[in-house]
Each structure stands twice: as structure tokens, then as C-alpha cells.
Enzyme design. Structure first.
Site, PDB file in Angstrom:
ATOM      1  N   GLY A 109       0.836  -1.205   0.000  1.00  0.00           N
ATOM      2  CA  GLY A 109       0.000   0.000   0.000  1.00  0.00           C
ATOM      3  C   GLY A 109       0.866   1.248   0.000  1.00  0.00           C
TER       4      GLY A 109
ATOM      5  CD  GLU B  23       5.435   5.421   6.998  1.00  0.00           C
ATOM      6  OE1 GLU B  23       5.042   6.366   6.328  1.00  0.00           O
ATOM      7  OE2 GLU B  23       4.910   5.087   8.075  1.00  0.00           O
TER       8      GLU B  23
HETATM    9 MO1  MOS Z   1       2.197   5.289   5.277  1.00  0.00          MO
HETATM   10  S1  MOS Z   1       2.872   6.542   3.846  1.00  0.00           S
HETATM   11  O1  MOS Z   1       1.910   6.225   6.657  1.00  0.00           O
HETATM   12  O2  MOS Z   1       1.180   4.135   4.634  1.00  0.00           O
END
Ligand code: MOS
Length: 756
Positions: free
Chosen positions: A247, A713
Site C-alpha cells: 500500500g 517507513e
Molecule cells: Mo504510510 S505513507 O503512513 O502508509
């Protein structure tokens, strides 16, 4: 450094948490048993295909449906003329409409690629043929799709809790008084998410209830949005997303195609399947906005920062709310006495920008990481040494101490593993045969966030252990780590635990975004499993028929699902038998975890150091990344294998960002032209060297009792800077404009132009 957390005396002596356990969903995925949204076992479905606008402004003048309706199998054509009325809602934190525009509500066009019609048919082929044959004539109008000439600019105050206009001391004066200064502008292009699984929705209304199989990173957010769009109660909507094929943010908010699928199901009274094409993915589910970032660094001759001024120009859709907060790391990453950060956002007639892997931190660590390298060269110092000299123990933005910050250790371990001391300082000073070699380094960082999370753990009389929560697994490993956490708390084998997630009917979970799922749901699973263990032990020591009758709780431990007397292992009873003794058929506990006062006392962030080697063949203008090493401090590692995979994935994407990825719009039309994987280049195996990942592991027990900060991330952050810095070291050319494609490294006029 210890990697174990304190364990109650009655828990099993082994820990599953931390081990490189294979994904428990791996078998289902590789055998095709895992069902993604479009695979939902819903019978008698109709297929819907979206038609998108081919102009960026103006109105729909005419629609001719004749040829479309003549296609055998076409059931309905929805346009603004006949679509049910749906209100538009602004984005908020609980109902995440990404666009402030409901689909098919008027003839107005806001951007190229806007959904303007939906063709619904008995087969996908018929729907697609009908979509191709739909004749829409536009009365084109003016639009503004480029930063140049944009007149509508916003100066946002705040972005998801982060201040966007920041001042500390007198940065202009401190900059002017600095011995060494750097003043450079960096730019990053529009980029698109390209998950393996395109967004898909299968929607069905049954007796006034809406059931949706959805590619969603936030089943509860989607549920709230469906309920609002169709004016039904949230209890009448169920959203299912047990498997998600990636995603990266593009499935986090709620998009118009989701509304359209549910609308089509309502109009036709049938189940409707809608899958976005790869091409449509480039305009329908958001993108990372471009940025232009001017960085002014003022420092002493020894490389210590005196002032940083970071001015970000970004873009946002007129119909959207998101932008790229690229200045977000600048106030906290290094020790900076005088600082200013500003964000300006141009409102454009483009599809909505959205969250894309570390929004803000990704372009921000790129620009800041490059500027730090430029500073090092301006001072004549080793770039890693300059990073070290600007280390801080407090978050300069909040003034709070970091709960845990081992960035120096990341630099140190990375330098050792990468053999950084063998680097020679001068650009173009390292060669191997015909190739120039460059080594670059940059800092990585991402905040550690958590949100209220809930999980239910159940044991039935057959001894089956079930963990349920409305959280998600995007390919990150959530299924597996939740099983490991429950296994440790229960004294059970993780492979014997059934984990069910991605269902809005399950206990509360936040969006699978912001790298916060492990820290939000992990402690909730732990709490629920602990309660179950205590209850089982209490039944086993109090029931007359139990072999453990009369023992105290601390005289019992649990291993592999069997409770035993510690000093007489022959006295034992299985979980299943205890449940039967309890007489209730099943034991169930809800675990709840949420952030508390610690958020006011500490700043929670993860850190890392990215080391990269590039090789550049000047004769062929061929640039490759030949080595990459990421060293990360993310607190406790819950699963060594899935954690490593997350970091490798982030670094691979960082290679794409640095060298390949760019969404190109044709400025004359405001249309995306690189809307396919042939023109939008993502790194393939040939672009990616062996990547090493190391963790400096210190459980962050101020954050949660599990000690783990998020892992999603941080992996991409700092990578593009390390690569750009390595390119400078190899070639002597500073490219300040991503991606670093070969033409930006070629000699003569081209080189001078790119040097700016
Ligand atoms: Mo993320 S860019 O917080 O799915």
C-alpha cells in the site's frame, strides 16, 4: 545491550519475539490461498470499469452512451446525469475522504484523470469495451497544473500535529555570522506508489447492509467513510481486507473508486467488482507531491551547525488536503541553535497528493542529508564526522529528551561494517579500473507513533488460540509478529496461533500508516494474552479436578500450551483441558493499549545511518549503486526476518527515488504521461545490489512494554541523500534534482546546467 523484556515468572522461558520466524501467512500467499480484495469469494458479481476525464479543467459538454449501451452484457452506465446524490466531505482524522469531491456529482472537471463515468457489465470484457466506446465531449476550461504560474498558495500552520512554520532564535543573523555557509536548492519530482496489487473493491448490499472486500490500509476508516457517503450507520457497514498486496500510503485514505463500487452495487442490486488498472493507479489513489527545498546551513569551521533555514515549496490538489511536509525532520534531527522552517503549498488542478512511504521525512532527509554533505566539503571535513559533531540528545523542536537515541552507535557500526575509514576524501579519488567509485552517508529518521489499539484473544475447548484485531498486514509481517507476541505471553507455539486481522468487525485498530501498527496492536495482543494466561492458571490451580489444584500461580509455568508445576513437571494440564474445566466453552479477553503521559515527557523517534557505494562508468554514463548498508535503531526487533525485509524494501525504494522514479505530466494538458511501469521506472533486480541491514537494538521501554518502535517507513529515509552524496564523491558533480539520471552527469554545458 539486552534484547529481552521482563517476563512474568509464569510465562514460558523461551521467547518467540525477536526470532526470524517465517511468515505464518507465507504458505497461503505463495500457494494462492490468500485472497486479496479482487479474489473475494462473492458470486454473481458485475464488473465495473471507470472512465476518466481527458482534460484538466472545464466541463463535460456531451455524453453519448449509445455505443456503450449496445455492447452485449452492459447493464448500466453511471455519469453525473444519473448517479445517486452523494455529499462531499472534508478530510478529517476519523473519516478519511482523500478528496473533497464526491464522484459523478456534476459536470465540472477538476483534474485530468477525474472519474467521469462508470460502466457496469456482466463481464469485465464487456465493461471495458463499453468504457472504451463511451463518447464524452468536453468544453475544456482553464487549469493550473504546474508550480510555475500557480497563484493560489497556502502557508499551512500544522500538518498531522507537526508545526509547518517554525522559528528558533534568529536564524538569519546566525546564518550571516557563520564562518561557513551552504545555500542550495534541491528538488524532488512527483512520485507514485506502485504496489503489486492495484486498488480493488468488491461491494455488495444485503438487506441494507454494505459488505466490502477492499484493498485498504484502514478498514475502520473506510467503514466510517462508506457510512457517511451512503448515510447509513457504521454498524451497517463491514470492510474486509485480510490480505493487502502493498500500500505504502495509497490505500490509507478513502478514494472515489471505493464510493463508485458501493454506488454501483446499490444501483444494480448486485455485487460489483471494481479493479483499478495500473494506468488508473497513477491518478486515482494519490501520489507524492514534488518539492523544491532551499536549505541554508551556517556552521563553524569545525562543522558545528549554527543556523539552518529550510524553505519548502510543495504542491497540493485543489480538491485534496495532503502535501509533502519535507521540513518535518529539520527541527529535531541535529543540534541547531537557530532555525527556521517554512512550508508553502501551491494549490493545483491535479489529482490528490497523499501519504507515500515516510511523507515529509523522505524528501526532507534527502535535501538535509545532501546539504550536510555539502557542508562537510565546505569545511574540508569527513561527512560522517560532520554528522557526528551535530548529534543531539534532545529534540530541538519539543525540547524533550529522546526516549532512546542510538544514532551515534548506528554511525559507528555502519562505518565499521562499511569500512568507511578506507574512504579517501576528495571527489573522483576512488577508482576501480574504468569506474569511479563514490561512498556516501546520510542519517535516517522516522517518528515512533502509536494510537489506541485493541485485540481479542480467545482459547476454545479444542485449545485453539485465536487473535483478532482490525489491524492490517500490507506485507509487513503483522500476522507473524502478533502470533509471536501472543505465543510468548501464553507459553504457546506461534504456529499454533490463528491470527485474524483486516476486518472492521474486529476490535479497534488505527490506520496501517505512520509505522504505528506494531506499537499500537502489539501491546494490546500482549495484554489480552496475559489476561488469558492468568485466567487459565487461576482455573487450573483452583479447580478440584485439576492436577495443579492447590498450587499458587507462581508455582506454575506454561510451555508449548501445557501448564506444569515448576517443581513437579509430571503435574501438568493442557490449555484445552483447563478451558473444559472452566466450563464456559471458551475463554476470551480483550486487550487495550494506548499512549499515555510518556508522550509529554519524551520525544519518540527511530534513527538510522545509510551507507552507499556507487560506481560510475564515465564512458558509458552508467551509474549503479553497488553496495548499500542501513543501520537502524528502532527499539526492540520483533521479528529479525520481517524487520530486515522491511528495511531492505525501504532501501530499494530509496534507490528508485535517487536514480529512477519520476512521474511526468505533460504541462500542456496537465496529464500524467508516465502512467505505466515501462515509463515510470522502479528498480528491478539488476538495479539493486546485495543490501546489508544491521540493527542497534535497545528496547524502548519508555514507549511500550514491548519496546518496539515502528519499522515500516524509516528504511527509505536518508537513502537518496546517501546516493546523491556518493555520486558527488564519485564524480565531483552535485546533482540537486532527483532522479539522478545519466544525462545530469554528462560533461560540458549539460553538467554546468545541472550544477545550477
Ligand atoms: Mo504510510 S505513507 O503512513 O502508509
Amino acid at each position: 545491550m539486552s534484547t529481552t523484556i521482563e517476563r512474568p515468572a509464569t510465562a514460558a522461558p523461551v521467547t518467540h519475539v525477536g526470532r526470524p520466524l517465517d511468515r505464518i501467512d507465507g504458505h497461503a500467499k505463495v500457494t494462492g490461498a490468500a485472497r486479496y480484495a479482487a479474489d473475494a469469494p462473492v458470486g454473481d458479481v458485475l464488473y465495473a470499469v471507470i472512465v476518466q476525464s481527458t482534460v484538466a479543467g472545464g466541463r463535460i459538454a456531451e455524453i453519448d452512451e449509445t455505443a456503450t449501451r449496445a455492447v452485449s452484457g452492459v447493464v448500466e452506465v453511471l455519469t453525473y446525469r444519473n448517479a445517486p446524490k452523494i455529499p462531499a466531505f472534508p478530510f478529517d482524522f476519523t473519516v478519511p475522504f482523500a478528496e473533497q469531491l464526491a464522484p459523478l456529482q456534476s459536470d465540472e472537471i477538476h483534474y485530468d484523470g477525474q472519474h467521469v463515468a462508470l460502466v457496469i457489465a456482466e463481464t469485465f470484457e464487456a465493461a471495458r469495451e463499453g468504457a472504451v466506446l463511451l463518447r464524452i465531449t468536453y468544453a475544456p476550461g482553464p487549469f493550473q497544473a504546474t508550480l510555475e504560474g500557480a497563484h493560489e498558495t497556502e502557508l499551512p500552520d500544522n500538518f498531522f500535529g507537526n508545526a509547518m512554520q517554525v522559528r528558533r532564535a534568529d536564524p538569519e543573523a546566525a546564518f550571516a555570522a557563520s564562518e561557513i555557509t551552504v545555500d542550495a536548492t534541491y528538488s524532488t519530482p512527483v512520485e507514485n506508489h506502485n504496489p503489486l496489487e492495484p486498488s480493488a473493491t468488491v461491494a455488495q448490499w444485503r438487506d441494507g447492509e454494505l459488505i466490502v472486500h477492499d484493498a485498504s490500509q484502514w478498514v475502520l476508516g473506510s467503514r466510517a467513510a462508506y457510512a457517511k457517503a451512503f448515510s447509513v450507520d457504521e454498524t451497517q457497514v463491514r470492510v474486509l481486507a485480510p490480505y493487502i498486496g502493498g500500500g505504502f500510503g495509497c490505500k490509507g485514505f478513502f478514494w472515489a473508486h471505493q464510493t463508485l463500487a458501493a454506488m454501483a452495487a446499490k444501483v444494480t442490486g448486485r455485487a460489483v467488482k471494481l479493479v483499478l488498472s495500473r494506468e488508473q493507479m497513477f491518478t486515482s489513489v494519490g501520489h507524492r507531491s514534488s518539492t523544491r527545498q532551499r536549505l541554508r546551513l551556517g556552521a563553524s569551521r569545525d562543522g558545528t551547525l549554527r543556523a539552518v533555514l529550510h524553505d519548502v515549496q510543495g504542491e497540493s490538489a485543489r480538491v485534496g488536503a495532503f502535501f509533502e511536509p519535507a521540513g518535518v525532520v529539520t527541527p529535531m534531527l541535529f543540534a541547531v541553535p537557530a532555525l527556521s522552517v517554512s512550508h508553502r503549498v501551491a494549490k493545483l488542478d491535479i489529482p490528490s497528493t497523499t501519504a507515500m512511504r515516510a511523507p515529509g521525512e523522505t524528501p526532507g532527509t534527502y535535501a538535509l542529508g545532501c546539504a550536510m554533505d555539502e557542508l562537510a566539503y565546505a569545511c574540508g571535513l569527513d561527512p560522517l564526522e560532520v554528522l557526528r559533531r551535530n548529534e543531539t540528545e534532545t529534540d530541538g523542536e519539543s525540547g524533550l529528551p529522546f526516549s532512546s537515541r542510538n544514532l551515534l552507535a548506528c554511525y559507528e557500526r555502519g562505518a565499521e561494517a562499511f569500512d568507511w575509514s578506507a574512504r579517501t576524501h576528495a571527489p573522483r579519488s576512488m577508482r576501480d579500473g574504468g569506474e569511479l567509485i563514490g561512498w556516501g552517508v546520510a542519517a535516517a529518521t522516522y517518528p515512533a507513533m502509536r494510537s489506541r489499539g485493541e485485540a481479542r484473544v480467545t482459547i476454545d475447548a479444542a485449545g485453539t488460540i485465536d487473535v483478532a484485531s482490525a489491524t492490517h498486514d500490507l506485507g509487513t509481517g503483522m500476522y507473524t509478529i502478533l502470533a509471536q507476541i501472543a505465543a510468548d505471553a501464553l507459553g504457546a507455539d506461534p504456529r499454533a496461533i490463528r491470527v485474524r486481522i483486516g476486518d472492521s468487525a474486529f476490535p479497534l485498530a488505527p490506520v496501517a500508516g505512520g509505522s504505528m501498527s506494531s506499537a499500537s496492536i502489539g501491546p494490546a495482543v500482549h495484554a489480552a494474552a496475559e489476561r488469558i494466561r492468568r485466567e487459565v492458571i487461576s482455573i487450573a490451580t483452583s479447580a478440584g479436578a485439576s492436577p495443579l489444584h492447590g498450587l499458587r500461580a507462581d508455582e506454575v509455568h506454561v510451555v508449548d500450551g501445557i501448564l506444569r508445576a515448576k517443581d513437579d513437571p509430571a503435574r501438568a494440564i493442557a490449555y484445552a483441558d483447563v478451558v473444559r474445566l472452566g466450563g464456559s466453552g471458551a475463554l476470551e479477553a480483550l486487550g487495550v493499549a494506548e499512549p499515555g503521559k510518556e508522550q509529554e515527557e519524551y520525544s519518540f523517534h527511530s534513527f538510522g545511518a545509510q551507507f552507499v557505494e556507487v560506481r560510475y562508468d564515465e564512458e558509458l554514463a552508467r551509474l549503479r549503486v553497488s553496495r548499500a548498508l542501513g543501520v537502524f535503531d528502532c527499539g526492540r526487533v520483533l521479528n529479525a526476518k520481517t524487520a530486515r525485509s522491511q528495511m531492505i524494501g525501504g532501501i530499494v525504494w530509496g534507490i528508485g527515488m535517487a536514480l529512477l522514479e519520476e512521474t511526468v505530466r505533460d504541462d500542456r494538458y496537465g496529464a500524467v504521461v508516465t502512467n505505466n511501469l515501462a515509463d515510470y521506472h522502479v528498480p528491478v533486480n539488476a538495479d539493486v545490489p546485495a543490501i546489508d541491514v544491521l540493527f542497534v537494538e535497545e528496547p524502548d521501554l519508555k514507549f511500550t512494554a514491548l519496546g518496539a518502535r515502528g519499522m515500516g517507513e524509516i528504511g527509505i529515509t536518508g537513502v537518496a541523500a546517501a546516493i546523491a552524496n556518493a555520486v558527488y564523491h564519485a564524480t565531483g558533480v552535485r546533482v540537486r534534482d532527483l532522479p539522478i539520471v545519466p544525462e545530469k552527469l554528462l560533461g560540458g554545458a549539460a553538467q554546468a546546467a545541472w550544477r545550477k
